[in-house]
Design an enzyme around this catalytic site. Sequence first.
Site, PDB file in Angstrom:
ATOM      1  N   CYS B  79       0.834  -1.195   0.000  1.00 37.67           N
ATOM      2  CA  CYS B  79       0.000   0.000   0.000  1.00 37.67           C
ATOM      3  C   CYS B  79       0.881   1.262   0.000  1.00 37.67           C
ATOM      4  CB  CYS B  79      -0.979  -0.049   1.171  1.00 37.67           C
ATOM      5  SG  CYS B  79      -2.288   1.181   1.046  1.00 37.67           S
ATOM      6  N   HIS B 170      -3.726  -5.300   1.419  1.00 43.25           N
ATOM      7  CA  HIS B 170      -3.026  -5.613   2.669  1.00 43.25           C
ATOM      8  C   HIS B 170      -3.012  -7.117   2.947  1.00 43.25           C
ATOM      9  CE1 HIS B 170      -2.339  -1.523   4.031  1.00 43.25           C
ATOM     10  NE2 HIS B 170      -3.499  -1.238   3.462  1.00 43.25           N
ATOM     11  N   GLU B 172      -1.229  -8.628   4.953  1.00 45.93           N
ATOM     12  CA  GLU B 172      -1.022  -8.854   6.388  1.00 45.93           C
ATOM     13  C   GLU B 172      -2.333  -8.823   7.162  1.00 45.93           C
ATOM     14  OE1 GLU B 172      -0.626  -6.051   4.886  1.00 45.93           O
ATOM     15  OE2 GLU B 172      -0.948  -4.339   6.215  1.00 45.93           O
TER      16      GLU B 172
END
Lengths: 301, 198
Positions: B79, B170, B172
């Site tokens: 990002c 994202h 994660e």
Amino acid sequence: MSEGRENGAARQDYELKVGLARMLAGGVILDVTTADEARIAEDAGAVAVMALERVPADIRREGGVARMAAVEKVAEIQAAVTIPVMAKARIGHFAEARVLEELKVDFVDESEVLTPADAEYHIDKHAFRVPFVCGARDLGEALRRIGEGAALIRTKGEAGTGDVVEGVRHLRRIRREMRELAAAPREELVTRAKVLGAPLHLVTEVWERGSLPVPNFAAGGVATPADAALVMALGAEAVFVGSGVFKSDDPARTAKAIVKATARFDDAGVLTEASRETGAAMAGLAVAELPEEARLAVRGW
Amino acid sequence: MSVGVLALQGASAAHVAAFARLGVDAREVRAPRDLDGLSHLVLPGGESTTIHRLLELFGLRAPLVERFRSGDLRLFGVCAGAILLGRENGLRPPRLGLLDGDVERNAYGRQVDSFTRPLHAEVDGLGGLRGVFIRAPKLGALGDGVRVLARDGADPVLVEAPGVLAATFHPELSGSDAVHARFLAREVDHQPDALRVV
């Protein structure tokens, strides 16, 4: 749409809300009242700005009813910067929150700094697509707000004073209450939920993971780089600075210094540099000398 | 292999947790000395203007670029991190120019326009990825050496070039560590000369 799908969609919305809060970690969110202040904040490295009509120190001094910022003010600030723009709505004032959502602000702060619109209830924050941040003084209050849909918690501190003592008290209290909860045996959870005044499912979640399900930032009384480093070292994941920057003698310098100190809060060398580079701090008001009725942190239920 | 996560501002903790689930102890990087001996570095999501300012303030930008160009540091931008890796385009924040591609900031709008969607993988091992897009950037024109690994509809959202991986979503926060595993699976393998943007 089936109920199951609606629940799935709501869960995804909530994940996106908490996700944005996580992206702000390690950052400084600055209160601004004009487009020029917003640009100063962005240039200084703020991760977001909070649009409001008057900073808390002025609300305190001038009195009167403090409301959501004017629509054109919010729009002007949004046009001035590319970082996220937050704005404050009064406690319980879901119509102000709807206006802010329509304006596409990135976060709504349902804030005790403004004059509460509802003396019993907060906004149903799950009903919105825009994420909300709410203030809390203790674990029970934090979990009530999360139960209503808040995606981010901040300490209340005592806004507009430049005195960090209440923010420190709230941070320490929330962490102490989480430690005590995490150490409790399972059979105590229902009674602990009752005592905390918090939803059982969230009490259970904190008990299981040992932390809040959303990030916890510090706010209220942060006025210097060392104040920011202090609250970060006490476990805040980011810092809101209200009057501390634009009531200092050199807002751009103070903002840059607080951003620097927040990012490297555990390095005494960097903190000393930041403290040397900052402007003179706002004069401030000692919270201990404030009469009870002048305290903003008691607002919220 | 020595893995780091830039931890000046942004969601670094979620990346450290993802690497921990993969059995790798990742270190947080805040100062130039933290780059010593590092083979892999994540530039996490956060605010790209803030992260760029802090990279310069703490003297990390130059050594990071130099380590990458010398071929012994592999980078993964997520990002805001992907924005920083992209081609210089005269817009704020200044880019590092380490990925031969345009990365447009806030390309989908504001937070209420953030969304989650299933992604289409173009390579094995990345099937079933969920794309969590938060005030996300978009990849524009990509150089010939850039390979698309996953798309959202027609838009590339995960790309790879020698020594660099970039995601506009994202991973994660997605519940899968497959992208992080791919980042670790390849030891440093890039030829920096091929990457220089003319």
